[in-house]
Design an enzyme around this catalytic site. Structure first.
Site, PDB file in Angstrom:
ATOM      1  N   GLU A  32      14.033 -10.911 -55.936  1.00 23.61           N
ATOM      2  CA  GLU A  32      12.995 -11.619 -56.694  1.00 23.61           C
ATOM      3  C   GLU A  32      12.774 -10.830 -57.981  1.00 23.61           C
ATOM      4  O   GLU A  32      12.831  -9.596 -57.970  1.00 23.61           O
ATOM      5  CB  GLU A  32      11.689 -11.680 -55.882  1.00 23.61           C
ATOM      6  CG  GLU A  32      11.829 -12.365 -54.530  1.00 23.61           C
ATOM      7  CD  GLU A  32      12.201 -13.841 -54.639  1.00 23.61           C
ATOM      8  OE1 GLU A  32      11.841 -14.464 -55.647  1.00 23.61           O
ATOM      9  OE2 GLU A  32      12.871 -14.356 -53.720  1.00 23.61           O
TER      10      GLU A  32
ATOM     11  N   ARG B 118      10.376   8.654 -80.378  1.00 23.14           N
ATOM     12  CA  ARG B 118      10.773   7.943 -79.154  1.00 23.14           C
ATOM     13  C   ARG B 118      10.787   8.878 -77.934  1.00 23.14           C
ATOM     14  O   ARG B 118      10.454   8.472 -76.822  1.00 23.14           O
ATOM     15  CB  ARG B 118      12.161   7.306 -79.346  1.00 23.14           C
ATOM     16  CG  ARG B 118      12.190   6.171 -80.376  1.00 23.14           C
ATOM     17  CD  ARG B 118      13.598   5.609 -80.530  1.00 23.14           C
ATOM     18  NE  ARG B 118      14.109   5.070 -79.277  1.00 23.14           N
ATOM     19  CZ  ARG B 118      13.875   3.819 -78.841  1.00 23.14           C
ATOM     20  NH1 ARG B 118      13.183   2.988 -79.584  1.00 23.14           N
ATOM     21  NH2 ARG B 118      14.366   3.419 -77.699  1.00 23.14           N
TER      22      ARG B 118
ATOM     23  N   ASP C 189      11.498  -0.035 -68.924  1.00 20.60           N
ATOM     24  CA  ASP C 189      11.787  -0.304 -70.340  1.00 20.60           C
ATOM     25  C   ASP C 189      10.497  -0.311 -71.164  1.00 20.60           C
ATOM     26  O   ASP C 189       9.436  -0.708 -70.670  1.00 20.60           O
ATOM     27  CB  ASP C 189      12.504  -1.659 -70.458  1.00 20.60           C
ATOM     28  CG  ASP C 189      13.141  -1.846 -71.825  1.00 20.60           C
ATOM     29  OD1 ASP C 189      13.450  -0.835 -72.488  1.00 20.60           O
ATOM     30  OD2 ASP C 189      13.318  -3.005 -72.232  1.00 20.60           O
TER      31      ASP C 189
ATOM     32  N   HIS D  96       9.550   8.606 -73.821  1.00 19.42           N
ATOM     33  CA  HIS D  96      10.309   8.907 -72.595  1.00 19.42           C
ATOM     34  C   HIS D  96       9.535   9.909 -71.736  1.00 19.42           C
ATOM     35  O   HIS D  96       9.468   9.769 -70.517  1.00 19.42           O
ATOM     36  CB  HIS D  96      11.695   9.444 -72.945  1.00 19.42           C
ATOM     37  CG  HIS D  96      12.546   8.461 -73.712  1.00 19.42           C
ATOM     38  ND1 HIS D  96      12.665   7.140 -73.337  1.00 19.42           N
ATOM     39  CD2 HIS D  96      13.314   8.603 -74.824  1.00 19.42           C
ATOM     40  CE1 HIS D  96      13.470   6.507 -74.196  1.00 19.42           C
ATOM     41  NE2 HIS D  96      13.874   7.366 -75.104  1.00 19.42           N
TER      42      HIS D  96
ATOM     43  N   LEU E 140      10.686   8.244 -48.340  1.00 15.34           N
ATOM     44  CA  LEU E 140      11.215   7.308 -49.331  1.00 15.34           C
ATOM     45  C   LEU E 140      12.610   7.724 -49.827  1.00 15.34           C
ATOM     46  O   LEU E 140      12.848   8.884 -50.149  1.00 15.34           O
ATOM     47  CB  LEU E 140      10.257   7.272 -50.535  1.00 15.34           C
ATOM     48  CG  LEU E 140      10.691   6.394 -51.711  1.00 15.34           C
ATOM     49  CD1 LEU E 140      10.620   4.915 -51.343  1.00 15.34           C
ATOM     50  CD2 LEU E 140       9.823   6.682 -52.942  1.00 15.34           C
TER      51      LEU E 140
END
Ligand code: IPE
Ligand code: IPE
Ligand code: MG
Length: 263
Positions: free
Chosen positions: A210, A36, A23, A40, A134
């Site tokens: 967490e 904007r 964010d 991004h 991954l």
């Protein structure tokens, strides 16, 4: 035994599964007098960095929140630029991800995406499906509530067809119908941009995560901040409902919950 109680606490360990809410792109761009969409685009740099960090450190899974169910309600121009960015970014990055041995998957309501983007996603997933490294999930058109509803619908369909009895639905089976069925729960949620909320991300899978909230705007997220998030995680005592005393007791005294492997 519940899924939560079957975890083993190991405070020093690396998270197996990191989830990140990326964010702050819009504010990053506004602070520079840019559109904007530039924010991004700039957000791709820390995406690459996190993939590298997780791959190098041996993190099993990384799930990145790129576009929420609610983000569809943003101005059409911003939605269009984001969809364009997903198309070009997947196209540009899939080769490198494949070379790194990364398995890429997109989670979310993909029927809401353009046919072209759906096809590109399917091709990228197929190309990287067998990779041993991954496990990278990109959440696009994703909402935690959407995920739970689609799982409920899948199980209801199985009940209606007679393949499943309602009493056979338990937490494990329900989790198996969610988008991240084959992955361990998220251990660590990182949210950049200073907000301290979930914003409809992985509602089920964050049950015992967490939470690390970073003031950094996503395009400014760097290796040092990633390391700080891991250090924060390593410093937590994860109790999963047990008492601190139980965690310190030898395994035999702690009962069967402490001896069970992590899911
Ligand atoms: C996150 O950055 C990216 C998406 C939600 C698509 P934002 O676009 O929400 O940036 P801010 O929060 O407005 O700064
Ligand atoms: C959450 O960010 C979604 C993504 C990062 C993809 P938002 O900017 O949409 O969240 P809110 O509106 O601040 O809760
Ligand atoms: Mg935002």
């Amino acid at each position: 035994m519940s899924r939560a109680a079957s975890h083993t606490a190991s405070p020093e360990s690396l998270p197996r599964h990191i989830a990140i809410t990326m964010d702050g792109n819009g504010r990053w761009a506004a602070a520079r007098g840019l559109a904007r969409s530039s924010g991004h685009e700039a957000g791709l740099v820390p995406v690459r960095l996190c993939v590298e960090e997780c791959s190098e450190r041996g993190v099993e899974a990384l799930t990145l929140f790129a576009f929420s169910s609610e983000n569809w309600s943003r101005p059409a121009e911003e939605v269009a630029s984001l969809m364009g960015l997903f198309l070009s970014a997947i196209d540009r990055e899939v080769g490198e991800l494949d070379r790194k041995g990364v398995r890429l998957r997109i989670i979310g309501n993909r029927q809401a995406l353009s046919v072209r983007l759906q096809a590109q996603i399917a091709a990228a997933e197929q190309r990287t499906a067998g990779n041993p490294g991954l496990k990278l999930q990109l959440a696009v058109s994703y909402g935690g509530r959407w995920d739970i509803v689609q799982a409920a619908r899948t199980l209801a369909g199985q009940c209606a067809s007679g393949a499943l009895r309602p009493e056979q639905i338990d937490e494990g089976r329900f989790a198996g119908a969610l988008a991240l069925a084959d992955l361990p729960d998220a251990d660590l949620l990182i949210r950049t941009g200073g907000e301290r909320r979930i914003s409809n991300f992985l509602l089920w899978n964050l049950a015992y995560a967490e939470l690390y909230f970073s003031e950094r705007l996503w395009p400014d997220f760097d290796r040092a901040e990633f390391t700080r998030a891991l250090e924060f995680f390593a410093g937590r005592e994860r109790r999963f409902g047990l008492t601190g005393g139980q965690l310190q007791a030898p395994p035999s005294a702690a009962g069967p919950a402490m001896k069970a492997p992590r899911p």
